[in-house]
Design a protein around this motif. Structure first.
Motif, PDB file in Angstrom:
ATOM      1  N   UNK A 177      69.315 -18.943  14.492  1.00 35.14           N
ATOM      2  CA  UNK A 177      68.101 -19.375  15.184  1.00 35.14           C
ATOM      3  C   UNK A 177      68.145 -20.885  15.318  1.00 35.14           C
TER       4      UNK A 177
ATOM      5  N   UNK B  20      59.857 -15.826  18.711  1.00 36.93           N
ATOM      6  CA  UNK B  20      59.250 -16.370  17.501  1.00 36.93           C
ATOM      7  C   UNK B  20      59.365 -15.436  16.309  1.00 36.93           C
ATOM      8  N   UNK B  21      59.739 -14.176  16.569  1.00 33.45           N
ATOM      9  CA  UNK B  21      59.869 -13.212  15.482  1.00 33.45           C
ATOM     10  C   UNK B  21      61.246 -13.231  14.845  1.00 33.45           C
ATOM     11  N   UNK B  22      62.161 -13.956  15.453  1.00 26.97           N
ATOM     12  CA  UNK B  22      63.507 -14.012  14.878  1.00 26.97           C
ATOM     13  C   UNK B  22      63.482 -14.879  13.643  1.00 26.97           C
ATOM     14  N   UNK B  23      64.265 -14.495  12.632  1.00 23.13           N
ATOM     15  CA  UNK B  23      64.243 -15.248  11.387  1.00 23.13           C
ATOM     16  C   UNK B  23      65.414 -16.211  11.293  1.00 23.13           C
TER      17      UNK B  23
END
Lengths: 259, 112
Positions: free
Chosen positions: A15, A62-65
């Motif tokens: 990310x 935005x949900x990716x870590x």
């Protein structure tokens, strides 16, 4: 051009941004990863015709870590498919591809054995088929033979007309849903608000549902299957809903051919 | 359907959406400040139960909300399962060893 478009999906990308936001630009909605404009895999500007869709896509990012799991980002993937059209499909090609599923529509194929399963099919599938008939004023029968059922010409015509009324974006979403459900009728059930995604997926998997009740459920296989299907079909349904002409701020055609 | 029932359904859906998005989004800002969540709030507010009218609008917000919730939940549960059952694939060597066999040191298949 950012690196990630040409990265093969087998390599995990870290990310590389803090925050995804959306920006409105001449009737379209773009996604920014920090300060950079998101692009499609082939380098086109990423833009969608619907604000809630753009917001949901920003939320996917935005949900990716730590790493980008693109296989879980269905809305982004569907959008990329429309924008890049990697298989060079025309509207006609897509509609034809969808209609092809009618012949092999899951809910048209009935068994006679075992009787419990035949009953289950009748109880669960017949109401949906009946709904299609009355809602669209078409004739359509199920079959118990191995041969595909006879699809009356008018039925094909009516459904084809319905598909033609979808704009390019909604069409791609619809096709994705049909592909995963293996059924046009179930996808129509969702888009016409007869069925929830969960119900449609269950109806699509009726045989497996029946078998697992008898032989047992294996969660890492069966449940994983359900969740995967649900996430994809839900994405397809949202895509169709948010991109439909009355929802989207613009319905510029993306595909050039006329039909 | 009693409008109270619908109101409760809407409230429950909103709560679940809030919880799901809280878990899934990694952002420095508070969830209530994110544009995505603000959109959801505005949709629910816009189609509030005020009178008998706007039934269609309410139903639509609820259906879309449920579909979106379904997508988020399903993704999370699929990921949880994948994590729980994560294994690395065995090599051919390891598979052979499982049953007491050895992979031959040189392959006879390639002899041309």
């Amino acid at each position: 051009m950012l690196i990630f478009e040409s990265t093969p999906s087998s390599i995990e990308l870290k990310k590389f941004y803090e925050n995804a936001t959306i920006v409105q630009n001449q009737g379209w909605f773009e996604v920014n990863l920090d300060q950079r404009k998101l692009r499609t895999p082939t380098g086109n500007l990423f833009q969608v015709p619907s604000e809630p869709l753009a917001l949901a896509i920003a939320t996917e990012w935005n949900s990716q870590k730590d790493t980008i799991k693109r296989q879980a980002m269905h809305l982004s993937t569907l959008s990329n498919t429309v924008l890049d059209n990697p298989m060079q499909r025309s509207r006609k090609d897509i509609i034809k591809g969808i209609l092809h599923f009618l012949e092999t529509d899951t809910i048209l194929y009935r068994t006679t054995e075992p009787p419990e399963f035949a009953d289950l099919q009748k109880r669960e599938w017949e109401p949906v088929l009946e709904w299609l008939r009355s809602s669209y004023q078409v004739e359509l029968e199920s079959t118990t033979s191995l041969m595909p059922p006879e699809i009356p010409a008018n039925t094909t015509h009516v459904i084809s007309r319905k598909l033609t009324s979808l704009n390019d974006w909604a069409l791609v979403g619809f096709q994705y849903g049909v592909e995963n459900l293996k059924s046009i009728i179930l996808m129509l059930g969702i888009t016409d608000k007869l069925l929830t995604v969960e119900k449609a997926v269950q109806l699509s998997r009726l045989e497996t549902v029946f078998q697992t009740k008898t032989w047992g459920n294996v969660d890492w296989h069966h449940d994983a299957d359900i969740y995967q299907l649900q996430s994809r079909v839900a994405a397809a349904a949202l895509f169709v809903h948010w991109c439909s002409n009355d929802m989207a701020t613009t319905h510029k055609t993306t595909y050039s051919d006329q039909t | 359907m009693a409008s109270q029932q619908k109101l409760n359904l809407g409230r429950l859906l909103f709560k679940r959406l809030h919880r799901e998005m809280q878990t899934t989004i990694n952002s420095k800002e508070k969830l209530v400040d994110t544009p995505a969540f603000r959109y959801i709030v505005s949709q629910f507010k816009e189609h509030q139960v005020t009178s008998q009218k706007l039934c269609k609008g309410q139903n639509e917000v609820i259906m879309v909300g449920q579909t979106y919730l379904c997508m988020l939940e399903s993704l999370r549960k699929a990921e949880e399962l994948a994590q729980r059952y994560k294994t690395t694939e065995r090599t051919v060597q390891e598979s052979a060893n499982l049953v007491g066999l050895q992979v031959p040191s040189s392959s006879s298949v390639d002899n041309k």
